[in-house]
Every structure is written in C-alpha cells, then in structure tokens.
Design an enzyme around this catalytic site. Sequence first.
Site, PDB file in Angstrom:
ATOM      1  N   GLN A 173      -6.004   8.686   1.358  1.00  0.00           N
ATOM      2  CA  GLN A 173      -6.545   7.630   0.506  1.00  0.00           C
ATOM      3  C   GLN A 173      -7.722   8.101  -0.344  1.00  0.00           C
ATOM      4  OE1 GLN A 173      -6.593   4.741   4.010  1.00  0.00           O
ATOM      5  NE2 GLN A 173      -6.241   3.363   2.279  1.00  0.00           N
ATOM      6  N   HIS A 231      -1.160   2.115  11.314  1.00  0.00           N
ATOM      7  CA  HIS A 231      -1.243   1.947   9.852  1.00  0.00           C
ATOM      8  C   HIS A 231      -1.759   3.241   9.204  1.00  0.00           C
ATOM      9  CE1 HIS A 231      -2.493  -0.620   6.193  1.00  0.00           C
ATOM     10  NE2 HIS A 231      -3.088   0.528   5.973  1.00  0.00           N
ATOM     11  N   GLU A 232      -2.788   3.831   9.823  1.00  0.00           N
ATOM     12  CA  GLU A 232      -3.389   5.040   9.234  1.00  0.00           C
ATOM     13  C   GLU A 232      -2.498   6.263   9.417  1.00  0.00           C
ATOM     14  OE1 GLU A 232      -5.685   4.357   7.308  1.00  0.00           O
ATOM     15  OE2 GLU A 232      -6.254   2.410   8.118  1.00  0.00           O
TER      16      GLU A 232
HETATM   17 ZN    ZN Z   1      -4.041   1.438   4.356  1.00  0.00          ZN
END
Ligand code: ZN
Length: 185
Positions: free
Chosen positions: A51, A137-138
């Site tokens: 991210q 999720h990560e």
């Molecule tokens: Zn995320």
Amino acid sequence: MAVLPIFTDGAPVLRKKADPVKGMNDNIIQLIMDMFETMRSANGIGLAANQVGILKRIIVVDLSEVEGMENAKPLALINPKILEQQDKWVMEEGCLSVPEIRDDIERAKKLKIIYKDTNFNDIEIEVNGLLGRVILHEIDHLDGILFIDRIPPSKRKQHTEALNKIRHGEIEVSYPIITAADVQV
Ligand SMILES: [Zn+2]
C-alpha cells in the site's frame, strides 16, 4: 518517521505479489516505523507494504484505537503465513487503498499464523476475531488481493461507480495518496 502516500485501487503495485524479507536491516526497520506512522495518520488499523508501494512481505496492525481494545499491542509481522484457518464469520470491511467503500466480507474466524518479528525470530500464534480478520486482509494485500475481490460479483456491481472514481483519481481523503491517474504517466 515519515508519513508515506498510500496507493489506491488501480495502482499496479496493489496487484503484485510482495517478496519475502530475507533479513533485517536499517531500511526495513525504517519502513516499518514509517508504515506505523502512515497507518495511524490515516486512522487505519492495518497496513501492508504494497500500500506504500514497497513489494516486501511486511504488515503492521494496531487495534488500540478500537473501542474496547485499548490494551492491544501494535504488531509488525514480517513474512506472515497462515498455517490453519477455522470457522467463518462476516464483518463489514473497508481499506485505505479503496476509500469510502465498505462491504461485508466472509473470512475465517480462527487462525494459526507464523511470522517473523523485528528481531527476525519466528513467532507462531493463534488469533481470532478482529485481529485475525485484519491480518487476513493485510496478507491478501501481500498477494495482490483487495477486499473488494471478495465481494460476490452480484453485490460488487453497486460499487462500480465509486470504484471508477477511485481509479480515475476523483477522490478526496484526509491522507496523502497516489492514484492510478498519478502513476499512468
Ligand atoms: Zn486494505
């Protein structure tokens, strides 16, 4: 420490598989500290290195701002791997890379994981509930998967317009971002 810009949906780096970290060095420590700072300044509870545009298998999690979880310790997980998953539960999720979209996602409720801590020691733990969900999720991010991929196609349609806006960079959020429109030179 520095707040890094967060890549949003449509940026190619979010669709790539991150590489395992081979050992600790000052750059990795700096990256982890910057990831914590970036996550907190965006009011996030988890962040994966993809991210912030870095393809290394590192995630940070901090649930201490979640009501009732004030004592939760911040965690940096290096090379996390899922060993076992059990039971399913559904909860609404969002993502700093997919601003303003939220939807119900089914994930395993209990899991056993192994990861390396910042001393590069192997840690094996069982997690459940919200912590397990954020870790899953990560880990998805590290494999190039976004939570919206886990919304059934029939339901995902309702997000088409919002997703197009994100992909065209037509979003305003309170934290620095790099959109697909910025990376397509
Ligand atoms: Zn995320």
